[in-house]
Design a protein around this motif. Structure first.
Motif, short mmCIF file in Angstrom:
data_model
loop_
_atom_site.label_atom_id
_atom_site.label_comp_id
_atom_site.label_asym_id
_atom_site.label_seq_id
_atom_site.Cartn_x
_atom_site.Cartn_y
_atom_site.Cartn_z
N ILE A 302 16.91 18.07 53.30
CA ILE A 302 17.76 16.96 52.54
C ILE A 302 18.13 15.84 53.46
CG2 ILE A 302 20.17 17.90 52.73
CD1 ILE A 302 20.36 17.21 49.63
N THR A 303 18.17 14.57 53.07
CA THR A 303 18.71 13.51 53.71
C THR A 303 20.12 13.41 53.80
OG1 THR A 303 18.75 11.83 51.82
CG2 THR A 303 16.95 11.94 52.91
N ALA A 304 20.83 12.74 54.76
CA ALA A 304 22.08 12.68 54.80
C ALA A 304 22.95 12.35 53.51
CB ALA A 304 22.78 11.79 55.71
N GLU A 305 22.46 11.01 52.93
CA GLU A 305 22.41 10.36 51.58
C GLU A 305 22.66 11.25 50.66
OE1 GLU A 305 20.80 7.14 54.56
OE2 GLU A 305 20.44 9.31 53.86
N SER A 306 21.55 11.95 50.43
CA SER A 306 21.44 12.93 49.41
C SER A 306 22.35 14.01 49.45
CB SER A 306 19.98 13.19 48.96
OG SER A 306 19.82 13.98 48.07
N ALA A 307 22.63 14.59 50.58
CA ALA A 307 23.73 15.59 50.66
C ALA A 307 24.97 15.36 50.52
CB ALA A 307 23.29 16.14 52.13
N ILE A 308 25.21 14.07 50.81
CA ILE A 308 26.50 13.52 50.36
C ILE A 308 26.94 13.43 49.03
CG2 ILE A 308 28.48 11.78 50.67
CD1 ILE A 308 26.97 11.21 53.50
N THR A 309 25.98 12.85 48.37
CA THR A 309 26.07 12.55 47.05
C THR A 309 25.98 13.66 46.24
OG1 THR A 309 24.08 11.81 46.88
CG2 THR A 309 25.51 10.17 47.22
N LYS A 310 24.99 14.77 46.52
CA LYS A 310 24.89 16.00 45.66
C LYS A 310 26.09 16.87 45.90
CE LYS A 310 21.74 19.74 45.38
NZ LYS A 310 20.45 20.67 46.15
N ALA A 311 26.85 16.96 47.07
CA ALA A 311 28.03 17.60 47.28
C ALA A 311 29.09 16.89 46.24
CB ALA A 311 28.49 17.60 48.74
N MET A 312 29.21 15.70 46.41
CA MET A 312 30.37 14.81 45.61
C MET A 312 30.14 15.19 44.02
SD MET A 312 30.40 11.27 47.71
CE MET A 312 31.62 10.41 46.67
N HIS A 313 28.78 15.21 43.63
CA HIS A 313 28.51 15.48 42.11
C HIS A 313 28.67 17.02 41.71
CE1 HIS A 313 26.70 15.26 38.30
NE2 HIS A 313 25.68 16.01 38.60
N LEU A 314 28.31 17.94 42.53
CA LEU A 314 28.40 19.35 42.32
C LEU A 314 30.07 19.77 42.38
CD1 LEU A 314 25.29 20.93 43.93
CD2 LEU A 314 25.87 20.42 41.56
N LEU A 315 30.79 19.16 43.36
CA LEU A 315 32.23 19.73 43.57
C LEU A 315 32.92 19.70 42.58
CD1 LEU A 315 33.94 21.13 45.90
CD2 LEU A 315 34.51 18.77 46.43
N ASP A 316 33.33 20.86 42.18
CA ASP A 316 34.23 20.97 40.79
C ASP A 316 33.88 20.34 39.63
OD1 ASP A 316 36.21 22.18 42.64
OD2 ASP A 316 37.13 20.28 42.89
N ASN A 317 32.34 20.21 39.52
CA ASN A 317 31.75 19.95 38.17
C ASN A 317 31.83 20.95 37.36
OD1 ASN A 317 29.89 18.71 36.25
ND2 ASN A 317 28.95 17.70 37.80
N PRO A 318 32.32 21.00 36.00
CA PRO A 318 32.55 21.88 35.24
C PRO A 318 31.15 22.06 34.28
CG PRO A 318 33.66 19.84 34.30
CD PRO A 318 33.24 19.73 35.52
N ASN A 319 30.13 21.09 34.63
CA ASN A 319 29.00 21.23 33.80
C ASN A 319 27.98 22.11 34.48
OD1 ASN A 319 29.54 19.30 31.72
ND2 ASN A 319 29.37 17.70 33.47
N TYR A 320 28.21 22.56 35.44
CA TYR A 320 27.22 23.70 36.32
C TYR A 320 27.82 24.99 36.21
CZ TYR A 320 24.90 19.80 38.18
OH TYR A 320 23.86 18.43 38.32
#
Length: 338
Positions: A302-320
């Motif tokens: 994964i790229t750094a840009e994708s890793a950062i935004t993926k982590a921001m999106h998944l962290l504490d996300n109740p939809n997962y």
């Protein structure tokens, strides 16, 4: 049948022109885009333009703007066949990556583009980038969108958005996807590599999930650094470590002790590579075993840009369902190689 494309102008060089009295760049009125680029009228699609009220420099783009773009696409999803986002180049890969996670079950093209030179410059790359992006955003076959993912089009290349990185501030050919093939190229003919395009494996309905957490920290490891700073991190929930090669770090008792302390306090550690091409492979070298010991998460290629935004999106996300680690290692929308 003419396809309908919504063009969203956020800001960036592509929407600038030179004030010849002062010599400085200023945003032009995007309501006059058809006068600036009359060739747009020749493309077989209807274009509606939505400019941000105040253009945003790409260095100012962040969660607020990402959410706005995602929700604006969501509100207009049924009214348009494709979406084109004009964006500053410096953070375009971040925006493309986060939109790929926010726009769930996408079945229509979302293309981002920009330019290295202003649209009014004699040698500008803006016109070609914009015009060909419109072609891709309106490209349908058998009443189905050819592109059903978030992409970046730049300098004759169509690229998966969450695989891109900006590697040049100087050349027109500014973006690469080192770990994934080019999706399409424009020359005499508009070429698309259909085998490389992303397709959702479910028939779930499109939805916008704009969840973003900012409790994520990115840190690049370098030779000779000490880890004292890590003990001062105030309980960050996710630490993304960009390490050497295929996943190595200096192997000292203090390294293990410090990283284990972070894990014990509940910090998730994601490991990605400093190499532009290739990815993480725990166990390949002994100096990567430390990450297995502490239960770190491999980011693979994964790229750094994708890793950062993926982590921001998944962290504490109740939809997962499941925990952060389980969801991060999944290939959600083509961002990692399976």
């Amino acid at each position: 049948m003419k396809r309908k494309v919504l063009l969203i102008y956020t800001g960036g060089t592509i929407g600038m022109e030179k004030d010849y009295e002062t010599g400085s760049l200023q945003a032009f009125d995007f309501g006059n885009i058809f006068q600036k680029i009359p060739e747009m009228k020749l493309i077989e699609c209807e274009v509606s333009v939505y400019p941000f009220k105040k253009p945003v420099d790409s260095s100012d783009m962040g969660p607020k703007e990402w959410k706005f773009i995602a929700n604006h696409i969501g509100e207009n999803y049924d009214n348009y066949d494709g979406f084109l986002i004009l964006h500053g180049t410096d953070t375009m890969s971040y925006t493309a990556s986060v939109l790929s996670f926010m726009l769930k079950n996408l079945k229509k093209p979302v293309i981002l583009t920009g330019s290295q030179l202003p649209i009014g410059d004699l040698r500008t790359d803006a016109k070609e980038n914009l015009l060909t992006s419109l072609y891709y955003a309106s490209l349908y076959e058998n009443n189905e969108a050819v592109i059903q993912e978030v992409t970046i089009y730049f300098e004759y290349k169509l690229l998966r958005g969450n695989r891109t990185l900006k590697y040049s501030a100087e050349f027109f050919d500014a973006y690469q996807t080192p770990n994934y093939p080019v999706l399409g190229q424009s020359g005499v003919h508009l070429n698309v590599k259909k085998d490389y395009l992303w397709r959702n494996k479910t028939d779930d309905q499109f939805m916008v999930d704009d969840h973003i957490s900012q409790d994520v920290l990115f840190w690049r490891i370098f030779p000779g650094m000490h880890l004292n700073h890590f003990t001062q991190i105030p309980n960050v929930k996710v630490l993304i470590l960009q390490v050497f090669g295929s996943g190595t770090i200096f192997n000292t008792p203090k390294t293990l002790k410090t990283l284990q302390m972070l894990r014990d306090q509940g910090t998730e550690i994601v490991v990605i590579s400093q190499c532009v091409s290739g990815g993480i492979s725990f166990g390949k070298y002994s100096n990567s075993n430390i990450f297995t010991k502490i239960g770190a998460i491999s980011g693979h290629d994964i790229t750094a840009e994708s890793a950062i935004t993926k982590a921001m999106h998944l962290l504490d996300n109740p939809n997962y369902e499941g925990n952060f680690a389980e969801n991060f290692v999944r290939n959600l929308c083509g961002e990692v190689t399976e």
